[in-house]
Every structure is written in structure tokens, then in C-alpha cells.
Design an enzyme around this catalytic site. Sequence first.
Site, PDB file in Angstrom:
ATOM      1  N   VAL A   1     -53.298 -23.139  22.216  1.00 21.85           N
ATOM      2  CA  VAL A   1     -53.840 -23.787  21.019  1.00 21.85           C
ATOM      3  C   VAL A   1     -54.877 -22.860  20.395  1.00 21.85           C
ATOM      4  CG1 VAL A   1     -55.010 -25.812  20.109  1.00 21.85           C
ATOM      5  CG2 VAL A   1     -53.432 -26.051  22.030  1.00 21.85           C
TER       6      VAL A   1
ATOM      7  N   GLY B   1     -52.322 -24.917  27.254  1.00 18.15           N
ATOM      8  CA  GLY B   1     -51.688 -26.102  27.802  1.00 18.15           C
ATOM      9  C   GLY B   1     -50.342 -25.749  28.368  1.00 18.15           C
TER      10      GLY B   1
ATOM     11  N   ASP C   1     -51.354 -39.439  30.335  1.00 17.32           N
ATOM     12  CA  ASP C   1     -52.153 -38.324  30.849  1.00 17.32           C
ATOM     13  C   ASP C   1     -53.596 -38.432  30.372  1.00 17.32           C
ATOM     14  OD1 ASP C   1     -52.533 -36.107  32.397  1.00 17.32           O
ATOM     15  OD2 ASP C   1     -51.757 -34.676  30.935  1.00 17.32           O
TER      16      ASP C   1
END
Length: 896
Positions: free
Chosen positions: A418, A413, A529
Site C-alpha cells: 500500500v 499486506g 479479520d
Amino acid sequence: MPPWWGKSSSKEDKKKSSKESFIDAINRKLKITSDEKSTSRSGGSRRSRSGAVSQRGSLSRVPSRSPSPSTQVSRCQSFVERPHAQPLPLPGGNHNVLRSNSGINASIRPGFDRGSKPSPLPKPGQFSKKLDRVDGEGDFATASISSDSSIDSDDPSDSRLLSPLTSDYENGQRTAANSPSGTKHMDQLSDVNQESKEILKPSNISFNNQYLSTSPKRGSMNNHVQNLQIPQRGALSSAPDSSMSSPSRSPLRAFGLEQVWNSGPGTGKPFSDIVFLGSGQCSSPGSGHNSVGGDMSGQLLWPQSRCSPECSPLPSPRMTSPGPSSRIHSGAVTPLHPRAAGAAAESPTSRPDDGKQQSHRLPLPPITISNTCPFSPGYSAATSPSLPRSPGRAENPTSPCSRWKKGRLLGRGTFGHVYLGFNSESGEMCAMKEVTLFSDDAKSKESAQQLGQEIMLLSQLRHPNIVQYYGYETVDDKLYIYLEYVSGGSIYKLLQEYGPFGESAIRNYTQQILSGLAYLHAKNTVHRDIKGANILVDPNGRVKLADFGMAKHITGSSCPLSFKGSPYWMAPEVIKNSNGCNLAVDIWSLGCTVLEMATTKPPWSQYEGVAAMFKIGNSKELPAIPDTLSEEGKDFVRQCLQRNPLHRPTAAWLLEHPFIKNAAPLERPVFSADASDPSPAVANAMRTLGIGNARNFPCIDSEGTASLPCRALKTVSGSSDIHTPRNMSCPVSPIGSPLPHPRSPQNFSGRMSPSPISSPHALSGSSTPLTGGSGAIPFHHQKQPMAYLHEGLGIIPRSQTNFYGNANNPYQEPKPDMFRGISQASNVSQEMISSDTGAFGKQYGWPGHGDHRDFYNGQPALADHVSQQLLRDHVKLKPSLDLNPGSSMLGRNGGI
Ligand SMILES: Nc1ncnc2c1ncn2[C@@H]1O[C@H](COP(=O)(O)OP(=O)(O)OP(=O)(O)O)[C@@H](O)[C@H]1O
């Protein structure tokens, strides 16, 4: 010694100093108290009952060791994820290495890599040459760097679509089909550049058409990597630009205008982003890397120059995060700590005598103990004061969170990467969002505040359709945010893999998304988002909103201009900079997401990025809607895509839309016959916390309007009056449901094999054009007096109804019969709603008219009622817990 080492000392010192302030800023933001520290330290006995616990008390206060190798190496960590990276040798053979392709079945396999041979270490000179050569190739980018390293496969703008250098790390196959696109796009860039300047004139789109000029040469890169790559003010979402922070980003993956302009269906680069900088800082597209972050004053960036080490097989010493390996599937994310991992074999900066730093427990115990380990009794979103780092901590397995080991890369991201986290003691899993902190940037304090704000916001959220936040900690120069692990991937990924969803799945998923949004909006928080890439699905078909990097709590006092989101999902008012900070922007994005689920692409994807934004922002046209959707589905989309945000229904309203109300439930209930039992992990965590009978653990319903014991779910799961009991996952389970998997998403759609991405052009031929926001909507025009449920806050007289009541929004003509059945909602929900509405309405004169809910000032709106109820229930069991929303209790709960 590589040239950058020559500067490292002073820079490291500077960085170290700045990092302290950065971390301090986060800690201050999260209201560290000594009580927290005390609490967590005193929890040793309780922790001992859980394998997931940490033992903070073991930390020593020995001064920090020399910084140079650790940070250098950690920045090179990504190299181990590179396609051809070799497993690192694990010294001593005493490794707890997580290697799992599945990510679900990660297991500890000591000595797994014992037979692996490290890749030969490249010579620094080679590296320099490589960079130089790359630089020479990278001059096509006349300005700076954009975007992140995100090649998250979840992202619509996934690099797989952009470059042969990228590949599907899920499948482990290079995706070469799009290989020409990158070159083509580069060639087109100059033309596009000129075009963009025209298109992006303020008269058309309200953002500054400024390009952040930086040299593609490494000199500029030096500056970048020294900085905390987090956009400044207002750019929660725009995380540090990974292209800068992580030079591993391929220029072919760079998300900037070149992608926007070439992101049409024919380019193989759909849904790319434009990257805007907030006041000169990088913001990068969201995980989709199609997200735009930054304020309206943001600056349009050019794509990353070819400084990316992806142009080179060699790692950059300035990597700030693991590089976007195109073979991430390999699980080659080393479990080694960055200090050891990169240094051992991959990094030219490694030192052969660094063996004692090569701990295999990840993450290492934090230098700054921001909080305790998730699931540990001492865990809290609040933090404890910084502690000096012990040089011996690498060998100390009993430090906080040391049992959490970093597994494979789940995605990338804007803020970082992650990873799957696995607790080998308890068997628990979580998602570890790793963010590299560079704080010698002048604006690091502000950035830290933003990051702290995001963590704070996340820590306040607790809903079955929102990825649960567990906590955070800092390790070296990295911040780890622990989140509920959702193993099914994102909607975007499912769409790419299996093709369009069937309507049943769309309805069901949309219902769950709405449930999460209703809860979020009830807290006056906008996600900003919403898109397929940011919505995760677990194996049971439960949907979780994720990526709150752009989320914003809307306060009544101010709503700064924002230009955030992902262009194709971005509401017109955001693009036009007219009241773009409102809850309704999520509804617009939801409508786009529904179309995305139906077609695999968001609306207007037939247009290239800026053109699409122009369309969205200025055209009266609304997108085509596929005939594959039912009339109810079409109407739902029309409702969402009303250009006037005031005309868009709220999430709570939309939950009553026939498209949602008639959604088929999951084939199998989320809860088994013994549904009252939370997952073993949660029960264990609760026992550890001393909360009490896990069977009575309270849950939040999908609207955030109720708090029910889990055992009640079995009763209400069949009720259509309460929106999502069947979708509840109560409470958060870091391990996942022990239940057998119900039908998979592909079974929802009935499409077992990947279907080609449908062309928007083709869609237009078989679709029903939308005609404005008030199209032929059967129930839309049926007017009759009724009460309205406003964001789950209560029954509101028609005369006071406004979908998005605030000072700036005049009341909207109500949507009369749209949700006719709402007043006949279940007694349970009615009671919950009405009981809260009165007090709230009296106190705030709801709706709108200048007064705003302020959940963060301790005023109990209905959504907070849920949290309050949770806390009350807990307090009954554990009276000593603090009910103050700002207290650590929330974080502690969140750590369950
Ligand atoms: N809780 C989770 N469980 C499983 N995978 C996750 C989880 N959170 C994130 N991911 C994976 O990591 C990817 C990136 O995560 P996320 O979007 O939260 O990062 P980000 O830095 O906030 O992204 P963005 O650039 O959109 O702001 C996701 O697309 C997803 O594939």
C-alpha cells in the site's frame, strides 16, 4: 542475460495471455459495460474542472510493446525500497517525484533525485550466486513458503520483531533488539515441527495438517512467481503469498508455524500467524500477517525458505512486489514506474536502453482501463473494456489516473503493498494498494473472481468508520486499488509506539469500530479479520476499518467452511470449524481488540500460536482481563468473548452497552463551526461529478441506519442517541480534514512515551479472569420484556430476537435490560429504524428461519437503505444516475 530471461519470452507470453483472462475476469466480475466506457469518455469536459481527472480519450490503441523489460523490472521494483537503495536517477530531470517522509506532505519536487547516483548494477552472476548461497542456508524450511512479504509495521507480527533485517520503516531505525530471535526460531523449528503435527491433529484443530512441500530451491520459486499469488476459493483474505510472489521476504520474517510457535511474549514475535493454504495455494497472514486465510481444507505451511532476496542485497528478478524494505521510512519508494524504477538502477534485469520507458508518472496509464481515475467523473467501480496498451502511453501524461503518483510505502499486506498516492494536480491523496497479478496459474480465474468480489464488496461500502474505496485500475501486471488515505496508522502501530490506550480512548475507538461493524453486519457482511493492525486511525481520532481482504458477504444459501482470521483474534467457532462463518466472529475479535488496546496484546498472547489456538478452540478458559479496565469495560469484553457465538451481542446491541454509551466524545468535534461543508476535495469531486450542492451531501450515520445531510450533523453531534455523529467524516475526504487536529491518540491514553509491551504474564497477576460467557454482568441478568434492535434493522419483539438470526442459529435468550434505553432512542433513529423494519420484516420474516437478507439482490434492508438514500439524494440532483445497486452508480459514488 540472466537465465530467467531465457524463459521469459514464453512465460511472458503465457502470462500476458493469462493476465488478459485475469483482468477480463475482474472486469466481468465488476460488470463492465460499454456504457461505463462511454460515460467516462464523455466526461472530458467535466474532468477538466478537476485536477484529479483523467483523460481516457487520449489513449491510443497501439499494440503492446515487448513485455519483457516491463514486467521484469516491475517485479524488481521493491529493490528501490531496500534499506540501502539509492534514489534512482531521473532521466531528463523532468520528474515529478514524490519524496516525503511524512507521507502527508508529499510534494512534487522535480529533479529531486537529480544528484543521486544509481547503485551499481549487480551482475546477474552475482545475483545467482547470492541466491544459491541463500538457498543453501534456507533448507531449514522443509516445506513451502508461507506467508507474505508482509512486514507491515502495522502488523503485530511485524518483522521488526522478528529479524534484525527488519526495521521500523516509520522511524527509519533498524530494530536489532530482536535479532537473535530469528536464528533461535529457526533452530527451534524442527522441534516445533514435530510438536505442531501433534497439536494440529484434526481432532484438536479442524484443518488439514498437510504441508505443502516445495523445494526451497529456486526451481519451486519459479513456479510460484509465475502464478497469481492469490489463494483460491474462499480465500479472499489470503492474498497471494508474498513470500512467494515477493521473494523479498526475509525468512526471518516468514510467517508460518515457526512464528506461531515462537510468537510468545518472550520471543519477540507476538501474534504471528499460521499460514494455511486454500487448496494448495498460498494464503498468507493478513496485514498483520497474522491472518489466516483459506478454507478449512487449508494446508499448514512452513515458513518461507531463504530464497528471499532479503538475504541478499540484490533484488530478485522474480520479485513481484516491492520488497519489504526495512527502511521504508526513507520514502525511497520510487515514484518511477516499475518499468523504469527497477530497471534504472536497482535491478540486474534492467536494460540500459530502457530510458524511454522511464516515465515518472505513476501509475502509468493502465493497459487495461478497468475504470477511470478515482475522483474523476467517469470513475466507476464498474469498468470499461480492456484497451490495447499504447507504447506511447508512458509519455502521455493525460491518461487515466496518470496524475496519481505513487509515493511512499504505507504498509504491506497479503495482497500487496500500500502506497501513498498523490495527485499533483488536485493535491489529493489516497492510499494505493498495489497487487501484482500473475495469472498463468491454472486457478487464476477463480482468484480473479475473488479479487473482483473483494472490490465489489468494497465498492458497496460507504461509512465514516470504514475506509472508503475509490476504485481500481490495472497497470501492466499490477492492480491498483484506490482507498481513502488514513494517515494516522493503525491501532496496532499506535500501541507499539505509545503503549496501552487509556480507557477513554478505548471506549471511543471501540464505539467507532462498532459503528463500522454494525453497518457492515447490517449488510450481512462479516469482516473476519478485526484486529488492531486492520483498524486505522486518522489524526482526528477517527477510526476506520480497513483490510477487507477476508470480508465475506454471507448469503443465505451457503456459508462455506472458512478458516480465516488472525489466530489470536480468531473466534473459537472458527478454529473449531463450527459455524465459523457468522457475523459474531467479528464481535469476538472486537473483544480481543479491546484487550489489545488495553494491553497492547491480544488475549492468549502468552501462548505461542498453535497453543493459543488450541486454547481458544478447545479450552473453556477465557482470557484474563486487565484491572485497568473499568467494570463496564470488563463486562463489554465478557460480552464479546462468549464462546457461544449465539450469545454474543450484535454490534448494534453493543453500541448501547454502557461502556460505549458512556464513551467520552472526542474533545473536538469532527466538524468545525462550518461543519456542513465537506472537505474541499470532496466538494470538488462532487462538483466535478455534477452532483450538486456539496453542502447537502448525505452522510451515513455510524450504524448505517440513517442518511442525513451533513449539515444535520452539527445538530445531532451532541446527541448520545445517535451513535456517532461526532465521528462522522462526511463524506470521504482523500485529503483529510482541514480541521486542526484534536488530541492525539497518545493524549487519549495520557501516555506520551512508549511503554514497554506489557507481559501477558504480568497482566494475569493483576487481572480479573473471565469466567465463561455469562459472568457477573449486572445488566446481563436483568430480564424484562423489551424490544431489541437487531443489527440496526429495527425493533424486534423479544420472542423473535436472536443476536445472529439465521437458519443455523436458534434463538437466543435475550439480553434483557442490557440496552434499556434503546427504545428511547432519538426520534430520528427510531423513525429510520422502524420505517425500514416493517417492510423488511414482512418481506423476509425476519429474523432468521432460513430467510436471509440478500443485499446484493436488490432487496432493500435497512443498511442498504442508506445507500439507497444516498442514491436518491443524488438522483434528485442528477436524475440520470442509475439507482440500481449493481450499476456503476455505486462505484461512482464510491469514487467521490
Ligand atoms: N487506506 C489506508 N491508509 C493508510 N494506510 C493504509 C491504508 N490501507 C492500508 N494501509 C497500510 O497498509 C497496510 C497493509 O494494508 P492492508 O492490510 O489493507 O493490506 P492487505 O494486503 O489487505 O493486508 P492483509 O495481509 O491483512 O490482508 C496497513 O497495515 C496500513 O499500514
